[in-house]
Design an enzyme around this catalytic site. Structure first.
Site, short mmCIF file in Angstrom:
data_model
loop_
_atom_site.label_atom_id
_atom_site.label_comp_id
_atom_site.label_asym_id
_atom_site.label_seq_id
_atom_site.Cartn_x
_atom_site.Cartn_y
_atom_site.Cartn_z
N LEU A 1 10.79 -20.53 -4.56
CA LEU A 1 9.81 -19.66 -3.92
C LEU A 1 8.51 -19.71 -4.70
CD1 LEU A 1 9.04 -17.25 -1.95
CD2 LEU A 1 9.80 -15.73 -3.78
N ASP B 1 0.83 -1.21 0.00
CA ASP B 1 0.00 0.00 0.00
C ASP B 1 0.87 1.26 0.00
OD1 ASP B 1 -2.36 1.40 -0.02
OD2 ASP B 1 -2.73 1.22 2.13
N HIS C 1 2.46 3.34 -8.97
CA HIS C 1 2.28 1.90 -9.24
C HIS C 1 3.48 1.36 -10.02
CE1 HIS C 1 -1.67 2.23 -7.60
NE2 HIS C 1 -2.19 2.89 -8.60
C1 IPE Z 1 -5.55 -2.78 -0.24
O1 IPE Z 1 -5.17 -1.47 -0.39
C2 IPE Z 1 -5.56 -3.50 -1.56
C3 IPE Z 1 -4.25 -3.70 -2.18
C4 IPE Z 1 -3.10 -3.41 -1.64
C5 IPE Z 1 -4.28 -4.29 -3.49
P1 IPE Z 1 -6.24 -0.30 -0.56
O2 IPE Z 1 -5.49 0.96 -0.69
O3 IPE Z 1 -7.20 -0.62 -1.63
O4 IPE Z 1 -7.01 -0.36 0.85
P2 IPE Z 1 -7.83 0.74 1.63
O5 IPE Z 1 -8.83 1.29 0.65
O6 IPE Z 1 -6.88 1.79 2.08
O7 IPE Z 1 -8.45 0.03 2.78
C1 IPE Z 2 -1.57 0.19 -3.39
O1 IPE Z 2 -1.36 1.57 -3.42
C2 IPE Z 2 -1.81 -0.39 -4.75
C3 IPE Z 2 -3.20 -0.82 -5.01
C4 IPE Z 2 -4.17 -0.75 -4.15
C5 IPE Z 2 -3.49 -1.33 -6.33
P1 IPE Z 2 -2.54 2.60 -3.43
O2 IPE Z 2 -2.91 2.92 -4.84
O3 IPE Z 2 -3.68 2.13 -2.59
O4 IPE Z 2 -1.85 3.85 -2.76
P2 IPE Z 2 -2.50 4.89 -1.74
O5 IPE Z 2 -3.05 4.11 -0.60
O6 IPE Z 2 -3.57 5.60 -2.50
O7 IPE Z 2 -1.37 5.78 -1.35
MG MG Z 3 -4.09 2.35 -0.62
#
Ligand code: IPE
Ligand code: IPE
Ligand code: MG
Length: 262
Positions: free
Chosen positions: A132, A21, A38
């Site tokens: 792995l 995240d 990303h």
């Molecule tokens: C969780 O992250 C999903 C992934 C890492 C793929 P999100 O960014 O979607 O989660 P929330 O919305 O903060 O709970």
């Molecule tokens: C995690 O990073 C990747 C996915 C959920 C696909 P985020 O896109 O949720 O990044 P933040 O949480 O908005 O910073």
């Molecule tokens: Mg996120």
């Protein structure tokens, strides 16, 4: 920060799960578009995979795209799906050379066909590797997985293949999309958020949780080693008392560590 030399090779978690995240915040804090976060996150995936190979983790599972993430703006969803295809091309050859087997679980039918086909190809190409097991949770949510398993079991009961009294922990697991993955011993979430966001709810019943403020694109293998070091400092009790846990065996699965009680 701990290096891998500080780790006890006898107590490396067999399965590590990661909620990757913070990509969006990494990008916007630099005045960049979210998709660039990303893109940069792919380097962190490489770090995590290679870090796991280095210390002898057998399974790594990363939350790459959730059921709920489909509700993001279409441009971001499209960018993530293209990135998946691009990353498979760029990363799989090295993974293959390093003995990494790639798998995926989730509602894979909902992925664009190009992504699904490339994923199937990568899984086929790496399926003999044993160093792995690297699993991508894609279009995945734990509640979706549990509901699908319940539905499958109900169909088996209706068809007379199973009695309600036969439904056990094992039967439920065997009908889950993530089967036959073992439960993770350690779950890492980056970016400072301290929640599960619908990841592996059934499997993390006794998993050690580790939260770090590091944003996913900044995650390096040293952060992974630090998480494992913290895991090794914890005592896992599985509902037992301290006295029931034998010496250093306390970080191994409960069954091996329980003293016989009368
Ligand atoms: C969780 O992250 C999903 C992934 C890492 C793929 P999100 O960014 O979607 O989660 P929330 O919305 O903060 O709970
Ligand atoms: C995690 O990073 C990747 C996915 C959920 C696909 P985020 O896109 O949720 O990044 P933040 O949480 O908005 O910073
Ligand atoms: Mg996120």
């Amino acid at each position: 920060m701990s290096g891998k030399e500080a780790l006890d090779p006898e107590r490396i978690p067999r399965h590590i799960a990661i909620i990757m995240d913070g990509n969006g915040r990494w990008a916007t804090s630099r005045g960049l578009k979210r998709y660039l976060g990303h893109n940069k996150g792919v380097e962190a995936v490489r770090e995590a995979v290679e870090g796991c190979v280095e210390i002898g983790v057998s399974y790594l599972t990363v939350f790459a795209f959730s059921t709920e993430n489909w509700q993001r703006p279409k441009s971001e969803v499209d960018a993530l799906m293209s990135l998946l295809v691009k990353s498979l091309h760029s990363e799989v050859p090295t993974m293959d050379r390093n003995g990494v087997r790639l798998s995926a679980f989730g509602d894979l039918d909902s992925l664009p066909s190009r992504a699904r086909k490339n994923l199937e190809k990568a899984m086929e190409q790496t399926r003999h590797n044993q160093r792995l097991n690297f699993n991508l949770a894609l279009s995945y949510s734990a509640r979706w997985e549990i509901l699908e398993a319940v539905r499958k079991i109900a169909e088996k009961v209706e068809a007379g293949m199973l009695r309600p009294s036969d439904i056990s922990d094992d039967i439920l697991r065997q009908n889950m999309a993530s089967w036959p993955l073992p439960d993770p011993e350690l779950l890492i979430r980056t970016s400072g958020e301290q929640r599960i966001s619908n990841f592996l709810l059934w499997q993390i019943a006794y998993t050690e949780l580790y939260f770090t403020p590091v944003l996913w694109p900044d995650f390096k293998r040293t952060h992974l080693f630090e998480a494992v070091a913290e895991f090794q400092r914890r005592q896992r009790r599985f509902g037992l008392t301290d006295e029931q846990i034998v010496g250093q065996a306390h970080l191994k699965p409960a069954r091996a560590a329980i003293k016989k009680t009368d």
